[in-house]
Design a protein around this motif. Structure first.
Motif, PDB file in Angstrom:
ATOM      1  N   VAL A  46      34.610 -28.793  15.751  1.00  0.00           N
ATOM      2  CA  VAL A  46      34.270 -27.911  14.630  1.00  0.00           C
ATOM      3  C   VAL A  46      34.231 -28.694  13.322  1.00  0.00           C
ATOM      4  O   VAL A  46      33.307 -28.539  12.505  1.00  0.00           O
ATOM      5  CB  VAL A  46      35.289 -26.756  14.541  1.00  0.00           C
ATOM      6  CG1 VAL A  46      35.078 -25.945  13.265  1.00  0.00           C
ATOM      7  CG2 VAL A  46      35.170 -25.855  15.754  1.00  0.00           C
ATOM      8  N   GLU A 103      36.316 -20.522  12.763  1.00  0.00           N
ATOM      9  CA  GLU A 103      35.513 -21.164  13.791  1.00  0.00           C
ATOM     10  C   GLU A 103      36.395 -21.844  14.840  1.00  0.00           C
ATOM     11  O   GLU A 103      36.123 -21.763  16.047  1.00  0.00           O
ATOM     12  CB  GLU A 103      34.564 -22.187  13.155  1.00  0.00           C
ATOM     13  CG  GLU A 103      33.476 -21.577  12.296  1.00  0.00           C
ATOM     14  CD  GLU A 103      32.526 -22.622  11.745  1.00  0.00           C
ATOM     15  OE1 GLU A 103      32.651 -23.800  12.152  1.00  0.00           O
ATOM     16  OE2 GLU A 103      31.668 -22.273  10.926  1.00  0.00           O
ATOM     17  N   SER A 104      37.463 -22.504  14.387  1.00  0.00           N
ATOM     18  CA  SER A 104      38.378 -23.137  15.334  1.00  0.00           C
ATOM     19  C   SER A 104      39.066 -22.099  16.208  1.00  0.00           C
ATOM     20  O   SER A 104      39.258 -22.314  17.418  1.00  0.00           O
ATOM     21  CB  SER A 104      39.425 -23.963  14.581  1.00  0.00           C
ATOM     22  OG  SER A 104      38.816 -24.976  13.805  1.00  0.00           O
ATOM     23  N   ASN A 105      39.431 -20.961  15.627  1.00  0.00           N
ATOM     24  CA  ASN A 105      40.054 -19.900  16.411  1.00  0.00           C
ATOM     25  C   ASN A 105      39.102 -19.375  17.470  1.00  0.00           C
ATOM     26  O   ASN A 105      39.499 -19.113  18.618  1.00  0.00           O
ATOM     27  CB  ASN A 105      40.506 -18.776  15.482  1.00  0.00           C
ATOM     28  CG  ASN A 105      41.232 -17.680  16.230  1.00  0.00           C
ATOM     29  OD1 ASN A 105      42.381 -17.841  16.648  1.00  0.00           O
ATOM     30  ND2 ASN A 105      40.566 -16.543  16.411  1.00  0.00           N
ATOM     31  N   VAL A 109      38.792 -28.368  18.146  1.00  0.00           N
ATOM     32  CA  VAL A 109      38.927 -28.270  16.687  1.00  0.00           C
ATOM     33  C   VAL A 109      38.230 -29.442  15.999  1.00  0.00           C
ATOM     34  O   VAL A 109      37.543 -29.266  14.979  1.00  0.00           O
ATOM     35  CB  VAL A 109      40.418 -28.207  16.307  1.00  0.00           C
ATOM     36  CG1 VAL A 109      40.582 -28.235  14.794  1.00  0.00           C
ATOM     37  CG2 VAL A 109      41.056 -26.956  16.885  1.00  0.00           C
TER      38      VAL A 109
END
Length: 392
Positions: free
Chosen positions: A343, A205-207, A340
């Motif tokens: 997230v 998700e962060s990517n 980030v």
């Protein structure tokens, strides 16, 4: 036993918090030398998907890295060859126009402000008054001068550091491109096995969020800079290219790019026309209106999307907080870090909604908030039989 388990869990969480704070302290200490490493890591991360695609096409990792690195270098050289001469002409035009800006400020802007506010601003621009003020506050002025000269002396070392960083940047970028997958594997190998699924999900998700911001927002910034620069130049504004590029480059902060560009363009138009040029001002307004419409309805939805999920106020706070804490390095990593953290906050909110604290110890943790089902109507009560009434 339950109490001991809770204490052990709390101590473990406290240990991670302390390690995080120590890490932030180390970053704060090393901020002056971390900038090229962060830049190189970001460029390596942005180029890694293309390297992986070339590997899947049958090329070796070294060949793929060399091709992507060469492409990135070629694009940078072309941008410099195209933009540097154009910016040089714009800066020369700005320097030549400085006397006109000074006259406009002294003869037009200041009298207009004095008439509207009732303040005597022109008095503070009188050279004799400035000299008298310096004489009255010579100690403070001397301290300020000492600070300025100290900064100038330190700026020479800062310039050397910038040159070193520019030399290191391509070298670090190449190594990050070559070893990015290896770095990811080594970090993943350190994750506790019982938390691997959760960490993998959060990393994906962060990517996605970082890809939407860094790759997407970078393209949006370039597109807006080109739209503003070309539009202002075609409208007849002499400094249109410079103002448009500045507005585009700072457009990653919501509304700041357009607002700064409008203010600079209006001032430049007033100075250029030596008065009120309605046609030029209208064209400036049209350029920024078209740019904002394209950004809101075409560029951002199609390129960035809604993955980053950061409110404009959060974006502005992240940039200011990063700059305050870690200087230029903080401003560089502020928005990726905020994405980030966003997230992680969403994950924490999800876990909280599934916890016993939120559910109040009732029901199943899998309950999802949604529309409440309609209650079935209660059956009508039968009237009491004749001769029977409520009990006394």
């Amino acid at each position: 036993m339950d109490g001991q388990a809770e204490i052990a869990r709390f101590l473990q969480q406290l240990k991670w918090i302390v390690l995080g704070l120590v890490g932030l302290w180390v970053v704060w200490l090393l901020a002056p030398i971390l900038t090229p490493f962060v830049f190189g890591a970001l460029l390596g991360w942005m180029g890694d998907p293309l390297v992986d695609r070339l590997e899947r096409a049958g090329r070796s990792r070294n060949v793929a890295v060399a091709l992507v690195f060469g492409l990135m270098t070629l694009l940078l050289v072309l941008a410099l060859l195209i933009l540097v001469p154009m910016l040089e002409r714009q800066v020369r035009t700005l320097v030549e126009s400085l006397p006109a800006y000074r006259d406009w400020f002294v003869q037009t802007a200041v009298p207009w402000l004095e008439a509207r506010t009732g303040l005597e601003l022109m008095v503070w621009l009188d050279p004799e008054r400035l000299v008298q003020w310096v004489r009255e506050h010579w100690q403070q002025a001397g301290g300020f001068a000492t600070a300025v000269f100290g900064y100038i002396s330190r700026s020479g070392f800062a310039m050397v550091a910038w040159v070193v960083n520019l030399v290191l940047l391509p070298i670090l970028t190449y190594y990050f491109l070559r070893d990015w997958d290896l770095l990811v594997e080594r970090v993943a190998a350190l994750v506790p096995r019982d938390h691997l699924d959760t960490v993998t999900r959060l990393a994906r998700e962060s990517n996605d969020v970082l890809a939407a911001f860094l790759r997407g927002q970078f393209v949006v910034m370039l597109a807006l800079g080109a739209i503003y620069a070309i539009g202002l130049q075609l409208s007849g504004l002499k400094l249109g290219l410079l103002i448009g590029m500045v507005a585009g480059l700072i457009s990653f902060i919501p509304y700041l790019g357009a607002t700064t560009g409008i203010v600079l363009a209006v001032v430049a138009a007033l100075v250029q026309a030596q008065g009120l040029d309605t046609r030029l001002l209208v064209l400036v307004g049209v350029v920024f209106t078209v740019g904002q419409l394209l950004e809101s309805y075409v560029l951002t939805p199609r390129i960035v999307g809604d993955k980053i999920g950061l409110h404009p106020v959060a974006v502005i706070f992240a940039v200011m907080a990063g700059g305050q804490l870690f200087g230029f390095l903080g401003m560089l990593i502020a928005l990726p870090a905020a994405a980030v953290i966003n997230v992680l906050l969403r994950f924490a909110a999800e876990r909280y909604r599934q916890s016993g604290l939120y559910m109040g110890g009732q029901g199943s943790p899998s309950i999802v908030l949604g529309p409440f089902p309609e209650r079935a109507p209660e059956p009508p009560q039968q009237p009491p039989a004749r001769g029977q009434g409520p009990e006394a």
